[in-house]
Scaffold this motif. Sequence first.
Motif, PDB file in Angstrom:
ATOM      1  N   VAL A 420       0.817  -1.215   0.000  1.00 27.48           N
ATOM      2  CA  VAL A 420       0.000   0.000   0.000  1.00 27.48           C
ATOM      3  C   VAL A 420       0.850   1.264   0.000  1.00 27.48           C
ATOM      4  O   VAL A 420       0.582   2.191  -0.788  1.00 27.48           O
ATOM      5  CB  VAL A 420      -0.993  -0.019   1.180  1.00 27.48           C
ATOM      6  CG1 VAL A 420      -1.722   1.314   1.291  1.00 27.48           C
ATOM      7  CG2 VAL A 420      -1.999  -1.153   1.006  1.00 27.48           C
ATOM      8  N   PRO A 421       1.896   1.405   0.830  1.00 31.75           N
ATOM      9  CA  PRO A 421       2.737   2.612   0.720  1.00 31.75           C
ATOM     10  C   PRO A 421       3.394   2.758  -0.645  1.00 31.75           C
ATOM     11  O   PRO A 421       3.496   3.882  -1.176  1.00 31.75           O
ATOM     12  CB  PRO A 421       3.785   2.409   1.825  1.00 31.75           C
ATOM     13  CG  PRO A 421       3.135   1.499   2.803  1.00 31.75           C
ATOM     14  CD  PRO A 421       2.275   0.588   1.989  1.00 31.75           C
ATOM     15  N   VAL A 422       3.839   1.647  -1.232  1.00 29.67           N
ATOM     16  CA  VAL A 422       4.412   1.701  -2.577  1.00 29.67           C
ATOM     17  C   VAL A 422       3.357   2.170  -3.578  1.00 29.67           C
ATOM     18  O   VAL A 422       3.643   2.976  -4.475  1.00 29.67           O
ATOM     19  CB  VAL A 422       4.983   0.333  -2.977  1.00 29.67           C
ATOM     20  CG1 VAL A 422       5.384   0.313  -4.450  1.00 29.67           C
ATOM     21  CG2 VAL A 422       6.173  -0.018  -2.114  1.00 29.67           C
ATOM     22  N   ALA A 423       2.130   1.682  -3.431  1.00 29.98           N
ATOM     23  CA  ALA A 423       1.049   2.094  -4.334  1.00 29.98           C
ATOM     24  C   ALA A 423       0.769   3.587  -4.220  1.00 29.98           C
ATOM     25  O   ALA A 423       0.533   4.266  -5.225  1.00 29.98           O
ATOM     26  CB  ALA A 423      -0.211   1.286  -4.030  1.00 29.98           C
ATOM     27  N   LEU A 424       0.812   4.125  -3.008  1.00 26.63           N
ATOM     28  CA  LEU A 424       0.577   5.561  -2.820  1.00 26.63           C
ATOM     29  C   LEU A 424       1.679   6.394  -3.485  1.00 26.63           C
ATOM     30  O   LEU A 424       1.387   7.377  -4.182  1.00 26.63           O
ATOM     31  CB  LEU A 424       0.517   5.873  -1.321  1.00 26.63           C
ATOM     32  CG  LEU A 424      -0.713   5.360  -0.565  1.00 26.63           C
ATOM     33  CD1 LEU A 424      -0.537   5.554   0.937  1.00 26.63           C
ATOM     34  CD2 LEU A 424      -1.979   6.075  -1.032  1.00 26.63           C
ATOM     35  N   VAL A 425       2.932   5.994  -3.277  1.00 22.94           N
ATOM     36  CA  VAL A 425       4.047   6.757  -3.849  1.00 22.94           C
ATOM     37  C   VAL A 425       4.020   6.685  -5.372  1.00 22.94           C
ATOM     38  O   VAL A 425       4.194   7.703  -6.064  1.00 22.94           O
ATOM     39  CB  VAL A 425       5.391   6.239  -3.298  1.00 22.94           C
ATOM     40  CG1 VAL A 425       6.560   6.914  -4.007  1.00 22.94           C
ATOM     41  CG2 VAL A 425       5.473   6.477  -1.798  1.00 22.94           C
ATOM     42  N   THR A 426       3.808   5.490  -5.914  1.00 31.71           N
ATOM     43  CA  THR A 426       3.804   5.347  -7.373  1.00 31.71           C
ATOM     44  C   THR A 426       2.600   6.033  -8.008  1.00 31.71           C
ATOM     45  O   THR A 426       2.675   6.476  -9.165  1.00 31.71           O
ATOM     46  CB  THR A 426       3.827   3.862  -7.762  1.00 31.71           C
ATOM     47  OG1 THR A 426       2.744   3.168  -7.103  1.00 31.71           O
ATOM     48  CG2 THR A 426       5.149   3.220  -7.360  1.00 31.71           C
ATOM     49  N   SER A 427       1.494   6.144  -7.285  1.00 32.18           N
ATOM     50  CA  SER A 427       0.344   6.892  -7.811  1.00 32.18           C
ATOM     51  C   SER A 427       0.687   8.367  -7.964  1.00 32.18           C
ATOM     52  O   SER A 427       0.268   9.019  -8.929  1.00 32.18           O
ATOM     53  CB  SER A 427      -0.864   6.734  -6.889  1.00 32.18           C
ATOM     54  OG  SER A 427      -1.333   5.400  -6.888  1.00 32.18           O
ATOM     55  N   VAL A 428       1.451   8.902  -7.029  1.00 31.31           N
ATOM     56  CA  VAL A 428       1.897  10.295  -7.141  1.00 31.31           C
ATOM     57  C   VAL A 428       2.816  10.462  -8.346  1.00 31.31           C
ATOM     58  O   VAL A 428       2.740  11.449  -9.087  1.00 31.31           O
ATOM     59  CB  VAL A 428       2.605  10.723  -5.841  1.00 31.31           C
ATOM     60  CG1 VAL A 428       3.186  12.130  -5.987  1.00 31.31           C
ATOM     61  CG2 VAL A 428       1.635  10.686  -4.671  1.00 31.31           C
ATOM     62  N   ILE A 429       3.698   9.474  -8.573  1.00 32.32           N
ATOM     63  CA  ILE A 429       4.586   9.529  -9.740  1.00 32.32           C
ATOM     64  C   ILE A 429       3.777   9.528 -11.034  1.00 32.32           C
ATOM     65  O   ILE A 429       4.105  10.229 -11.991  1.00 32.32           O
ATOM     66  CB  ILE A 429       5.575   8.353  -9.708  1.00 32.32           C
ATOM     67  CG1 ILE A 429       6.510   8.472  -8.503  1.00 32.32           C
ATOM     68  CG2 ILE A 429       6.391   8.289 -11.000  1.00 32.32           C
ATOM     69  CD1 ILE A 429       7.411   7.268  -8.306  1.00 32.32           C
ATOM     70  N   SER A 430       2.707   8.724 -11.060  1.00 30.34           N
ATOM     71  CA  SER A 430       1.907   8.621 -12.288  1.00 30.34           C
ATOM     72  C   SER A 430       1.246   9.943 -12.651  1.00 30.34           C
ATOM     73  O   SER A 430       0.985  10.211 -13.821  1.00 30.34           O
ATOM     74  CB  SER A 430       0.850   7.528 -12.137  1.00 30.34           C
ATOM     75  OG  SER A 430      -0.153   7.908 -11.200  1.00 30.34           O
ATOM     76  N   ILE A 431       0.972  10.775 -11.655  1.00 31.86           N
ATOM     77  CA  ILE A 431       0.353  12.070 -11.939  1.00 31.86           C
ATOM     78  C   ILE A 431       1.249  12.904 -12.844  1.00 31.86           C
ATOM     79  O   ILE A 431       0.769  13.651 -13.714  1.00 31.86           O
ATOM     80  CB  ILE A 431       0.044  12.812 -10.621  1.00 31.86           C
ATOM     81  CG1 ILE A 431      -1.017  12.041  -9.831  1.00 31.86           C
ATOM     82  CG2 ILE A 431      -0.430  14.232 -10.890  1.00 31.86           C
ATOM     83  CD1 ILE A 431      -1.263  12.601  -8.437  1.00 31.86           C
TER      84      ILE A 431
END
Length: 502
Positions: A420-431
């Motif tokens: 879940v923390p990895v998913a949150l960080v990578t979601s920010v990168i995708s923006i």
Amino acid sequence: MTSTTNDTNFSLPKLISTPANLPILPEIISILGLAAVIVIDLSSKGKNTILLYKISMVATSVSAVTLLCQWEFSIASERSHTGDFGNIFRFFLLICSSLSVSSSVDYILCSKMALAEFPSFKLTAGSGGMVLSCANDLVTIYVSLEFLALSSCFLSGYTKRDMRSNEASTKFLSMSGASSSPLLYGFPSLYGPSGGQLQLDETVDKILPNQYASAIYISAAFILAGTAFKLSLFPFHQWTPDVYEGSPTPVVAFFSVTSKVAAPASFTRLFGLIFPYLSNEWHIAVGLLATFSMILGNLIAVTQRSVKRMLAYPSISQIGYIMIGVLAADSGNGYASMITYTFIYILMNLGTFARITPFGLRTGTDNIRDYAGLYMKDPVLTFSPVLRSPSLGGMPPPSGFFGKLHLFWHGWKAGSYPSVPVALVTSVISIYYYLKIIKSMFTGKSGRSDTPITSRQNSLVSPSISISKNSLEIAMIIRALASTLSGIFIDPIIEITRNTFF
């Protein structure tokens, strides 16, 4: 006379309830539509082009209505809800087929390719995915999976005059063969110890974990590898970006969403039913694959120059997000959040490809730099990504944000602490890479001439054919609004998908 009336009254409810007792009726309707497309094309020698697409649209629409009616009938008659999980994914596949067919008509007309085969292969792939979503025995799972894979492979090589399409088809076929082999090794390791059982529930009842521990571990490893190929999880994703880049854009739109629907549904049934004794082991393995998929997919997407390749790598990360809901393994919340996010992703992704399809037809390119200054030339093409790209990246307030919020929250409560923390960080990168395209549309200066984009054609398009904008633009607007506004109704959607199990 009275006896005849009584017989009629007795048989009428039975006659009405007969379709509801035929679980594969939606698939039968799709196959009948497929047969009608082939027969009409043969009899008319390819003249009734639009009629073929109308038939395929009617077939998918009637199948969807029939499935909903069966669903309502089973609820009204207080039957078991064990089929809800498969029915939801079957309905999603019908949505994928209907929307992708509607947005591909202009592309096929302009590319002057064979017309009847395109809706035929899509109906075939959709039917195979529907059977795969609710299959309950090993043979049916394997056959329906190959049905879906081979139809998608033929579609990827549809534009035969394009060398990139031929390359994509070859690589797709190679990946399908590579994924089929581990499954063929994994299924017999279950068939033997279970005493020749093919049904999933009977297989797990017959296998003694203490006596056949090694065979179960081997089977789980092979099945995980085979399904990871279908899901394009790291490190089984190698040729996925090449297939995306070389395949026709409507085809990429189709199997980019069907693979996110059928494969997770089959994976969840296989591992949830057959390997309950190895839940900790396969949860760890899938969690690692999902985590690396999210990291790799988003980081490499930042460096891409082709729009289709850029969308290929986020699709690898998106399946990592979806697997968080699978790992939650909670029929009340985990599966509901996974199903809800899958539905939102279908609308977001199909709408995104509906945007790049007309742009590729009019310009002959899918390079990101050629989107510079697009708002001056085509406001509709600009309006669509402005609404949808933030949703794909998980920015509030579009629906993608709420879908990810529910998914990550229930994944955290289920104990997916590393993922879940990895998913949150990578979601920010995708923006970043989604907003990069929007920025280019409004602030970039195109290096091309000032010729209107509607006058430029790629090598597959005949100059004598004018591209119809209405159908694609309407499709883009509807999907943009649907993928944005569905976040408002996310609570009712999650409530519908709760308590879905298999």
